[in-house]
Design a protein around this motif. Structure first.
Motif, PDB file in Angstrom:
ATOM      1  N   ARG A 388       0.838  -1.200   0.000  1.00  0.00           N
ATOM      2  CA  ARG A 388       0.000   0.000   0.000  1.00  0.00           C
ATOM      3  C   ARG A 388       0.873   1.250   0.000  1.00  0.00           C
ATOM      4  O   ARG A 388       0.557   2.235  -0.665  1.00  0.00           O
ATOM      5  CB  ARG A 388      -0.933  -0.007   1.218  1.00  0.00           C
ATOM      6  CG  ARG A 388      -2.256   0.714   0.954  1.00  0.00           C
ATOM      7  CD  ARG A 388      -3.065  -0.035  -0.110  1.00  0.00           C
ATOM      8  NE  ARG A 388      -4.285   0.656  -0.511  1.00  0.00           N
ATOM      9  CZ  ARG A 388      -4.406   1.445  -1.578  1.00  0.00           C
ATOM     10  NH1 ARG A 388      -3.364   1.704  -2.337  1.00  0.00           N
ATOM     11  NH2 ARG A 388      -5.558   1.974  -1.905  1.00  0.00           N
ATOM     12  N   TYR A 389       1.981   1.196   0.764  1.00  0.00           N
ATOM     13  CA  TYR A 389       2.886   2.352   0.754  1.00  0.00           C
ATOM     14  C   TYR A 389       3.538   2.529  -0.613  1.00  0.00           C
ATOM     15  O   TYR A 389       3.686   3.663  -1.100  1.00  0.00           O
ATOM     16  CB  TYR A 389       3.989   2.209   1.805  1.00  0.00           C
ATOM     17  CG  TYR A 389       5.064   3.239   1.574  1.00  0.00           C
ATOM     18  CD1 TYR A 389       4.822   4.587   1.864  1.00  0.00           C
ATOM     19  CD2 TYR A 389       6.280   2.898   0.981  1.00  0.00           C
ATOM     20  CE1 TYR A 389       5.772   5.560   1.595  1.00  0.00           C
ATOM     21  CE2 TYR A 389       7.237   3.860   0.714  1.00  0.00           C
ATOM     22  CZ  TYR A 389       6.981   5.192   1.014  1.00  0.00           C
ATOM     23  OH  TYR A 389       7.913   6.152   0.725  1.00  0.00           O
ATOM     24  N   ASN A 390       3.921   1.435  -1.258  1.00  0.00           N
ATOM     25  CA  ASN A 390       4.552   1.521  -2.574  1.00  0.00           C
ATOM     26  C   ASN A 390       3.633   2.230  -3.560  1.00  0.00           C
ATOM     27  O   ASN A 390       4.081   3.025  -4.401  1.00  0.00           O
ATOM     28  CB  ASN A 390       4.907   0.118  -3.072  1.00  0.00           C
ATOM     29  CG  ASN A 390       5.941   0.111  -4.173  1.00  0.00           C
ATOM     30  OD1 ASN A 390       6.754   1.036  -4.307  1.00  0.00           O
ATOM     31  ND2 ASN A 390       5.929  -0.943  -4.973  1.00  0.00           N
ATOM     32  N   MET A 391       2.330   1.968  -3.455  1.00  0.00           N
ATOM     33  CA  MET A 391       1.351   2.676  -4.278  1.00  0.00           C
ATOM     34  C   MET A 391       1.267   4.142  -3.868  1.00  0.00           C
ATOM     35  O   MET A 391       1.196   5.038  -4.730  1.00  0.00           O
ATOM     36  CB  MET A 391      -0.018   2.019  -4.164  1.00  0.00           C
ATOM     37  CG  MET A 391      -0.105   0.629  -4.762  1.00  0.00           C
ATOM     38  SD  MET A 391      -1.769  -0.070  -4.599  1.00  0.00           S
ATOM     39  CE  MET A 391      -1.533  -1.661  -5.410  1.00  0.00           C
ATOM     40  N   HIS A 392       1.284   4.389  -2.568  1.00  0.00           N
ATOM     41  CA  HIS A 392       1.211   5.763  -2.071  1.00  0.00           C
ATOM     42  C   HIS A 392       2.377   6.596  -2.597  1.00  0.00           C
ATOM     43  O   HIS A 392       2.201   7.737  -3.016  1.00  0.00           O
ATOM     44  CB  HIS A 392       1.206   5.745  -0.541  1.00  0.00           C
ATOM     45  CG  HIS A 392       1.520   7.077   0.072  1.00  0.00           C
ATOM     46  ND1 HIS A 392       0.575   8.083   0.192  1.00  0.00           N
ATOM     47  CD2 HIS A 392       2.679   7.590   0.585  1.00  0.00           C
ATOM     48  CE1 HIS A 392       1.133   9.141   0.761  1.00  0.00           C
ATOM     49  NE2 HIS A 392       2.404   8.868   1.005  1.00  0.00           N
ATOM     50  N   ARG A 393       3.589   6.050  -2.566  1.00  0.00           N
ATOM     51  CA  ARG A 393       4.749   6.847  -2.968  1.00  0.00           C
ATOM     52  C   ARG A 393       4.734   7.125  -4.474  1.00  0.00           C
ATOM     53  O   ARG A 393       5.113   8.209  -4.910  1.00  0.00           O
ATOM     54  CB  ARG A 393       6.058   6.181  -2.547  1.00  0.00           C
ATOM     55  CG  ARG A 393       6.523   5.017  -3.400  1.00  0.00           C
ATOM     56  CD  ARG A 393       7.805   4.416  -2.851  1.00  0.00           C
ATOM     57  NE  ARG A 393       8.349   3.426  -3.763  1.00  0.00           N
ATOM     58  CZ  ARG A 393       9.532   3.528  -4.374  1.00  0.00           C
ATOM     59  NH1 ARG A 393      10.296   4.586  -4.179  1.00  0.00           N
ATOM     60  NH2 ARG A 393       9.945   2.582  -5.183  1.00  0.00           N
ATOM     61  N   ALA A 394       4.272   6.154  -5.277  1.00  0.00           N
ATOM     62  CA  ALA A 394       4.176   6.398  -6.716  1.00  0.00           C
ATOM     63  C   ALA A 394       3.114   7.460  -7.004  1.00  0.00           C
ATOM     64  O   ALA A 394       3.338   8.363  -7.825  1.00  0.00           O
ATOM     65  CB  ALA A 394       3.840   5.103  -7.447  1.00  0.00           C
ATOM     66  N   THR A 395       1.970   7.370  -6.337  1.00  0.00           N
ATOM     67  CA  THR A 395       0.931   8.383  -6.520  1.00  0.00           C
ATOM     68  C   THR A 395       1.433   9.748  -6.070  1.00  0.00           C
ATOM     69  O   THR A 395       1.141  10.778  -6.708  1.00  0.00           O
ATOM     70  CB  THR A 395      -0.340   7.988  -5.752  1.00  0.00           C
ATOM     71  OG1 THR A 395      -0.786   6.704  -6.196  1.00  0.00           O
ATOM     72  CG2 THR A 395      -1.447   9.007  -5.969  1.00  0.00           C
ATOM     73  N   SER A 396       2.201   9.768  -4.999  1.00  0.00           N
ATOM     74  CA  SER A 396       2.782  11.025  -4.516  1.00  0.00           C
ATOM     75  C   SER A 396       3.717  11.633  -5.556  1.00  0.00           C
ATOM     76  O   SER A 396       3.721  12.851  -5.777  1.00  0.00           O
ATOM     77  CB  SER A 396       3.532  10.777  -3.211  1.00  0.00           C
ATOM     78  OG  SER A 396       4.228  11.935  -2.794  1.00  0.00           O
ATOM     79  N   TRP A 397       4.524  10.793  -6.215  1.00  0.00           N
ATOM     80  CA  TRP A 397       5.433  11.292  -7.245  1.00  0.00           C
ATOM     81  C   TRP A 397       4.669  11.921  -8.406  1.00  0.00           C
ATOM     82  O   TRP A 397       4.996  13.014  -8.869  1.00  0.00           O
ATOM     83  CB  TRP A 397       6.331  10.169  -7.749  1.00  0.00           C
ATOM     84  CG  TRP A 397       7.089  10.539  -8.987  1.00  0.00           C
ATOM     85  CD1 TRP A 397       6.774  10.202 -10.274  1.00  0.00           C
ATOM     86  CD2 TRP A 397       8.255  11.365  -9.076  1.00  0.00           C
ATOM     87  NE1 TRP A 397       7.673  10.748 -11.157  1.00  0.00           N
ATOM     88  CE2 TRP A 397       8.600  11.459 -10.449  1.00  0.00           C
ATOM     89  CE3 TRP A 397       9.045  12.024  -8.144  1.00  0.00           C
ATOM     90  CZ2 TRP A 397       9.686  12.198 -10.903  1.00  0.00           C
ATOM     91  CZ3 TRP A 397      10.140  12.754  -8.588  1.00  0.00           C
ATOM     92  CH2 TRP A 397      10.450  12.832  -9.944  1.00  0.00           C
ATOM     93  N   PHE A 398       3.634  11.244  -8.872  1.00  0.00           N
ATOM     94  CA  PHE A 398       2.885  11.773 -10.011  1.00  0.00           C
ATOM     95  C   PHE A 398       2.046  12.992  -9.611  1.00  0.00           C
ATOM     96  O   PHE A 398       1.809  13.880 -10.448  1.00  0.00           O
ATOM     97  CB  PHE A 398       2.023  10.680 -10.634  1.00  0.00           C
ATOM     98  CG  PHE A 398       2.833   9.636 -11.347  1.00  0.00           C
ATOM     99  CD1 PHE A 398       3.641   9.985 -12.415  1.00  0.00           C
ATOM    100  CD2 PHE A 398       2.828   8.313 -10.944  1.00  0.00           C
ATOM    101  CE1 PHE A 398       4.402   9.039 -13.077  1.00  0.00           C
ATOM    102  CE2 PHE A 398       3.580   7.359 -11.589  1.00  0.00           C
ATOM    103  CZ  PHE A 398       4.382   7.717 -12.659  1.00  0.00           C
TER     104      PHE A 398
END
Length: 811
Positions: A388-398
């Motif tokens: 879930r965090y891995n998704m959060h960090r990618a969404t944060s980047w975009f």
């Protein structure tokens, strides 16, 4: 002057594949006859083709004198002339073509034969498309059919609205190729035209040495100034045609790496640096703001900024991306951000984290995790939290990327070229939250694919071939999901692999498949597509990237030429012909597309992360309900909370054991408001950490149908269809008589007047079926084929892969 072709010293990291080891032709192979005989065959075939071009052009002159549109025939003539030129180049350069076939390991054993047969294969296919063009125009000249004049794209003035592109006041579907011949100037008429498409984009090179892209990490120098040569790639784009720009995240300058030794730690295949590194964000802040500044109000961003090329950060042990050292592990910055995220999620209670993870960390600052993470931990709290965090960090980047663009140009459109497999495959360690990213960007973005024949890769299952003529389900699922999440956004496929991909290629694809797959994708939401890819220079030679030493990070670029549309006149022509027809009937297609999705499949990212076969199971459910005459939809916690629930009749929950309290509560509130839910007893039993949930759904004002734990998909399907309201069922009914036990006919109906309907039928089955149309009120029908203007009976045969667009009038 173009340099001489040299065999490339290529060691690709990923081979993009092909299929079919022998060119299929209608005449015997000429590879064993002597050179003089070979030349005679060539001369005979080319002479035949030239003669047919003359016949067709004479007919076109006659048609024009009668006011008949000949745009379709102009395309046939253009492709015929181009491919005759290509055939002659291929014949004069057998070593180059043999090398091209040799780059693809599936073709390599027969590369010499394939290279020898290719020129005449191309000439025969030119003759085929000319024969078809002569036959069709002949029918119109004789009054046997009447076609609607083609509506062309206005490449200079098409505009993006909220949910469609508009050209001259009508919806328009854009087409082109994701990359075209490198080194050719934008606007070169043999490359940019109505036949291949005429979209502009900067940094035309695809997969070059990292610093050859227009928007990439090399744009900023160490002193904070911009590389003027690279900047010219943006500022020199002619403000003539509409287009799009790609943010190329592959590389990072040496000066950044010197300052930040960890900059590449945790990179991925197409994202060459750590997303959490502060210097990376500082560099990209400057790049994005400058790109937004110099392109503001320019036509080249009418199709938006592509924020990334196929982003993914697979972090499970054993995944193929783990073969590369830089993709192993995470940086200290990522670990620190993960610790911070955990602190917020657990509200500072490290004891709760330790209980969940079965660990003994003294504080969140002490938390450690091994990445890549063992797949054996799937379903455990540590697995869920990391994914879930891995998704959060990618969404944060975009989110960061989009915010930087919008800080300078608030109107800039954005989308991301998302791998469809990150949705429809079972793995969720890739960091891509498709729902969050679809909500984030102003346009929907992806590169949906299809397979037109069984995969050539032995580890890829092709069991779908037993039922269907092509693998449509992955492409369809991502369209229906993203359109459910954001129903009022433009949908852009920025690298459509409908014609070939790493999993399949054949030398002689079916034209019926080409038409069917482009039509279905457009019917399901695709507003623009850029195919993979145009590799011929105007003289017929393979473009520069396929020549010389291919010494860049290459995922099989050289192997992509063999067995592609660049060798297939009938395929290249059919792409253009189907796009002509889609644009000519764009208003009808939009009417068929913009319908309610009365049946919603519940999707839980929580179960997708925790359950090893969740998407495989959901894919079976999706296919079982796909052929019911209306577009399928999805429901999630956010969709239920944010959208008008009256847009659907029922929600189906199937084998979804793990959901968060938020997901559970969304379904309960939907029922409280009078909604309908069909569910099996396996679903909603646990939270995200596998803890048993005490509550179960209660019907209250709604209707709740709970099926047995082992209920079959068929029982679920029947229960769900029983909840579809009468006004959701089309007035036009279909009786389909098929020799097959499974359904293969896709039907759509849109009412256009008091007694008129549009009907669209597509077959994805191997066998023809018998169709009987009727009106639910029993009235007689008048049926017209809109493509030919001819009347039809209400009972007819629908051939394999046939596409029909009908007007049905109730008498």
């Amino acid at each position: 002057m173009k340099r001489q072709f040299k065999v490339a010293a290529l060691a690709p990291l990923i081979m993009i594949g092909a299929a079919c080891t022998q060119i299929e032709t209608t005449e015997s192979s000429t590879s064993s006859i002597n050179p003089s005989q070979q030349e005679g065959v060539k001369s005979s075939l080319e002479a035949t083709a030239r003669s047919k071009i003359n016949v067709l052009q004479t007919m076109m002159d006659e048609a024009k004198s009668k006011g008949i549109d000949v745009t379709r025939e102009e395309a046939v003539v253009w492709f015929s002339n181009e491919f005759l030129k290509f055939a002659n180049w291929d014949e004069a350069n057998p070593e180059a073509i043999e090398a091209a076939f040799g780059y693809e390991r599936h073709f390599a054993p027969n590369k010499a034969q394939l290279a020898a047969e290719l020129p005449d294969f191309e000439r025969r296919k030119v003759i085929d498309i000319l024969d078809a063009g002569i036959e069709e125009l002949g029918k119109e000249l004789r009054g046997e059919i009447k076609r609607r004049p083609v509506v062309k794209v206005d490449w200079q003035n098409t505009k993006a609205t909220d949910d469609m592109f508009v050209s001259n006041g009508k919806p328009i579907f854009l087409y082109d190729y994701f990359s075209k011949s490198v080194g050719q100037p934008l606007g070169q008429p043999d490359i940019y035209n109505d036949y291949l498409g005429a979209l502009y984009h900067g940094g035309e090179n695809l997969y070059p040495v990292d610093h050859d892209r227009a928007i990439n990490s090399f744009l900023v120098k160490e002193d904070g100034t911009f590389d003027e040569a690279l900047l010219k790639e943006l500022t020199d784009i002619p403000d003539v045609n509409i287009g799009y720009l790609v943010a190329w995240l592959m590389g990072i300058p040496e000066w950044v790496e010197a300052k930040e030794p960890e900059i590449r730690k945790g990179r991925s295949l197409f994202q060459g640096f750590d997303l959490d590194n502060p210097l990376a964000r500082e560099v990209w802040s400057k790049i994005l703001r400058k790109a937004a500044e110099v392109t503001k109000d320019k036509k080249v961003i009418e199709l938006g900024f592509v924020l990334a090329n196929e982003p993914h950060w697979y972090s499970e042990a054993g995944h193929w991306t783990g073969n590369y050292e830089e993709m192993q592990g995470i940086s200290s910055y990522t670990l620190a951000e993960f610790q911070k995220w955990l602190n917020e999620k657990y509200k500072g209670n490290v004891a709760q984290l330790n209980t969940n993870w079965n660990t003994k960390f003294a504080s969140f600052d002490d938390v450690e995790i091994e990445i890549p993470i063992s797949e054996s931990l799937r379903g455990k709290p540590i697995w869920f939290d990391w994914n879930r965090y891995n998704m959060h960090r990618a969404t944060s980047w975009f989110t960061f990327m989009q915010n930087e663009l919008h800080a300078v140009n608030p109107d800039a459109d954005t989308h991301i070229k998302i791998f469809p497999r990150t949705f429809y495959e079972d793995s969720r360690s890739h960091g891509i939250d498709l729902e969050a990213l679809t909500e984030l960007t102003t346009m929907i973005g992806h590169d949906a694919k299809a397979l037109g024949s069984p995969s050539i890769r032995p580890h890829i299952s092709s069991d779908w071939w037993e039922k269907y003529t092509y693998k449509w389900d992955g492409m369809s699922m991502i369209h229906d999901f993203t359109e459910s999440v954001s129903p009022n956004k433009i949908n852009v496929n920025s690298e459509s692999h409908f014609l070939s991909s790493g999993q399949w290629k054949v030398m002689d694809p079916r034209e019926s498949y080409v038409r069917n797959v482009y039509w279905l994708a457009t019917l399901q939401g695709m507003d623009a597509n850029m195919g993979w890819f145009w590799m011929r220079d105007p003289d017929g030679s393979p473009e520069d990237r396929l020549e010389g030493e291919l010494n860049f990070f290459d995922p099989g670029l050289a192997g992509a030429f063999a067995g592609s549309n660049n060798m297939q006149p009938h395929v290249a022509n059919e792409v253009t012909q189907v796009m002509f027809d889609l644009n000519t009937y764009s208003e009808e297609v939009m009417a068929l597309r913009k319908q309610r999705r009365p049946l919603r499949l519940f999707y839980s990212e929580t179960s997708a992360i925790n359950v090893s076969d969740y998407m495989t199971t959901q894919g079976k459910l999706y296919k079982s309900m796909f052929f019911e005459g209306f577009p399928l939809g999805y429901a999630t916690q956010n969709i239920i909370a944010k959208q008008d629930n009256s847009a659907w009749d029922t929600v189906v929950v199937y084998k979804t054991p793990n959901v968060t309290d938020g997901e559970f509560n969304a379904l309960q509130k939907y029922l409280d408001a009078g909604g309908s839910v069909v569910i099996d007893k396996q679903s909603l039993r646990f939270n995200e950490y596998g803890h048993l949930r005490e509550n179960t759904l209660k019907a209250h004002k709604g209707k709740l149908m709970v099926l047995d734990e082992d209920a079959s998909i068929e029982k679920l399907r029947q229960a769900a269809l029983a909840e579809i309201k009468p006004n959701s069922v089309p007035d036009i009914e279909f009786k389909i008589d098929s020799p097959l036990k499974h359904k293969t006919t896709i039907t759509r109906v849109a009412k256009t007047g008091d007694n008129k309907y549009l009907v669209n039928l597509l077959s994805v089955g191997h066998e023809p079926v018998q169709i009987q149309l009727s009106h639910k009120g029993g009235s007689k029908l008048k049926v017209t084929d809109l493509m030919t203007s001819n009347s039809m009976e209400s009972v007819f045969e629908l051939a394999s892969e046939k596409v029909l667009l009908l007007e049905v009038e109730v008498k």
